[in-house]
Design an enzyme around this catalytic site. Structure first.
Site, mmCIF file in Angstrom:
data_model
loop_
_atom_site.group_PDB
_atom_site.id
_atom_site.type_symbol
_atom_site.label_atom_id
_atom_site.label_comp_id
_atom_site.label_asym_id
_atom_site.label_seq_id
_atom_site.Cartn_x
_atom_site.Cartn_y
_atom_site.Cartn_z
ATOM 1 C CG ASN A 188 -1.479 1.326 1.555
ATOM 2 O OD1 ASN A 188 -2.470 1.760 0.972
ATOM 3 N ND2 ASN A 188 -0.840 2.048 2.492
ATOM 4 C CE1 TYR A 229 0.152 7.502 -6.653
ATOM 5 C CE2 TYR A 229 -1.624 7.808 -8.247
ATOM 6 C CZ TYR A 229 -1.190 7.406 -6.994
ATOM 7 O OH TYR A 229 -2.097 6.899 -6.097
HETATM 8 P P1 NAP Z 1 -1.108 8.662 2.567
HETATM 9 O O1 NAP Z 1 -2.220 9.060 3.465
HETATM 10 O O2 NAP Z 1 -0.189 9.707 2.041
HETATM 11 O O3 NAP Z 1 -0.244 7.522 3.301
HETATM 12 C C1 NAP Z 1 0.863 6.967 2.663
HETATM 13 C C2 NAP Z 1 1.442 5.877 3.524
HETATM 14 O O4 NAP Z 1 2.575 5.338 2.819
HETATM 15 C C3 NAP Z 1 1.937 6.380 4.859
HETATM 16 O O5 NAP Z 1 1.632 5.436 5.858
HETATM 17 C C4 NAP Z 1 3.447 6.466 4.661
HETATM 18 O O6 NAP Z 1 4.187 6.177 5.845
HETATM 19 C C5 NAP Z 1 3.703 5.329 3.689
HETATM 20 N N1 NAP Z 1 4.952 5.517 2.967
HETATM 21 C C6 NAP Z 1 5.265 6.539 2.120
HETATM 22 N N2 NAP Z 1 6.520 6.374 1.663
HETATM 23 C C7 NAP Z 1 6.992 5.230 2.229
HETATM 24 C C8 NAP Z 1 8.224 4.519 2.145
HETATM 25 N N3 NAP Z 1 9.237 4.947 1.368
HETATM 26 N N4 NAP Z 1 8.367 3.381 2.877
HETATM 27 C C9 NAP Z 1 7.371 2.934 3.656
HETATM 28 N N5 NAP Z 1 6.179 3.557 3.785
HETATM 29 C C10 NAP Z 1 6.008 4.702 3.071
HETATM 30 O O7 NAP Z 1 -1.652 7.898 1.277
HETATM 31 P P2 NAP Z 1 -3.049 7.176 0.990
HETATM 32 O O8 NAP Z 1 -3.927 8.141 0.318
HETATM 33 O O9 NAP Z 1 -3.512 6.443 2.186
HETATM 34 O O10 NAP Z 1 -2.568 6.140 -0.137
HETATM 35 C C11 NAP Z 1 -2.262 4.793 0.139
HETATM 36 C C12 NAP Z 1 -2.077 4.054 -1.183
HETATM 37 O O11 NAP Z 1 -3.266 4.166 -1.961
HETATM 38 C C13 NAP Z 1 -0.960 4.631 -2.047
HETATM 39 O O12 NAP Z 1 -0.297 3.589 -2.716
HETATM 40 C C14 NAP Z 1 -1.699 5.501 -3.044
HETATM 41 O O13 NAP Z 1 -0.991 5.664 -4.220
HETATM 42 C C15 NAP Z 1 -2.954 4.677 -3.239
HETATM 43 N N6 NAP Z 1 -4.070 5.461 -3.759
HETATM 44 C C16 NAP Z 1 -4.619 6.483 -3.048
HETATM 45 C C17 NAP Z 1 -5.680 7.200 -3.586
HETATM 46 C C18 NAP Z 1 -6.345 8.336 -2.857
HETATM 47 O O14 NAP Z 1 -7.254 8.951 -3.442
HETATM 48 N N7 NAP Z 1 -5.977 8.623 -1.624
HETATM 49 C C19 NAP Z 1 -6.150 6.888 -4.869
HETATM 50 C C20 NAP Z 1 -5.570 5.837 -5.561
HETATM 51 C C21 NAP Z 1 -4.529 5.135 -4.999
HETATM 52 P P3 NAP Z 1 4.990 7.346 6.656
HETATM 53 O O15 NAP Z 1 4.011 8.471 6.785
HETATM 54 O O16 NAP Z 1 5.355 6.679 7.921
HETATM 55 O O17 NAP Z 1 6.158 7.725 5.808
#
Ligand code: NAP
Length: 259
Positions: free
Chosen positions: A102, A167
């Protein structure tokens, strides 16, 4: 096979006795998946990177659900670090049954302004991070002859998006990775699927410019942003025994945004 001969009052999914590794579960979608799987009885090992304060909170909230839960600080883009973290998880928890890739970042810009570093960073975390986790757990899943891999992709990896070439490339790569590993590991009873979220309400989308947020919302037939629970519910199903015959799929959870 018994064909639904028993009527169960409560058809809740069951993950008791399973252990899941979830990357990026300090907040957002990853945390919601961790909480959902834990609420169904799974023990949770999760990786986080920068946000140790929220990671500690996640660990406490998961433990309060009565399961074993532990956070590991690890940059998923670092191959050696993922190998070390996975070995530690196996030592701490024994068998791992479920891997959820994730962790993700964005560095949005039109190609004209996108730097090489922005491109590399997004590919390294989002795509190579998933490869690192799968590669290091692969022998474990092969040996145990069972496993579930769930990759969090994006509808942007299917349709593309101006300003997100890095992305979109990473997420499209994740879809190719999902289908390839599904073919490689199918004979070992390991299923590999991808979830493609649309516009989900998290820190990642809260950081978007107002105009882009408004445009995204206008494009959603269900007329609302998704919630993290919408993604967690599907992840729980894919992790469960009920999804045993689904592999290599990319399932959109987007309120119809990418129809
Ligand atoms: P988020 O709130 O920004 O959270 C991202 C998470 O990834 C955080 O827990 C962060 O941990 C972790 N992370 C980032 N860089 C990292 C690294 N190098 N190593 C380990 N952990 C890392 O993002 P989100 O919106 O929940 O998104 C989660 C996933 O869903 C992502 O893959 C994103 O691309 C995908 N997604 C999201 C959406 C959306 O609308 N939100 C849509 C499509 C896909 P730390 O904070 O501890 O660094």
């Amino acid at each position: 096979m018994t064909l639904f001969r028993e009527r169960r009052g409560n058809s809740m999914l069951e993950l008791t006795g399973k252990t899941a590794i979830i990357t990026g579960a300090s907040r957002g979608i990853g945390k919601a998946i961790a909480m959902k799987l834990a609420s169904l009885g799974a023990d949770i090992a999760f990786l986080h990177f920068m946000d140790s304060e929220n990671a500690a909170k996640t660990e406490q909230e998961l433990s309060a659900l009565g399961v074993r839960a532990k956070g590991y600080e690890c940059n998923v883009a670092d191959f050696e670090a993922t190998a070390t973290a996975i070995n530690q998880v196996i030592e701490d928890f024994g068998e791992v049954h479920i891997l959820v890739n994730n962790a993700g970042i964005v560095r949005d810009n039109l190609i004209l302004k996108m730097t090489e570093a922005d491109f590399d960073a997004v590919l390294s975390v989002n795509l190579k991070g998933a490869f690192n986790m799968i590669k290091n757990l692969y022998p474990h899943f092969m040996k145990k002859r069972r496993g579930r891999i769930i990759n969090i992709a994006s509808i942007v990896g299917i349709n593309g998006n101006a300003g997100q070439a890095n992305y979109a490339s990473a997420k499209a790569g994740m879809i190719g990775l999902t289908k390839s590993v599904a073919k490689e590991l199918g004979a070992r009873n390991v299923t590999v699927n991808a979830i493609a979220p649309g516009f989900i309400h998290t820190d990642m989308t809260d950081g978007m410019p107002e105009k882009a947020r408004e445009a995204a919302l206008a494009a959603i037939p269900l007329k609302r942003a998704g919630e993290v629970e919408d993604i967690a519910n599907l992840a729980a199903f894919l992790a469960s025994d009920e999804a045993a015959y689904i592999t290599g799929e990319v399932i959109k959870v987007d309120g119809g945004m990418a129809i």
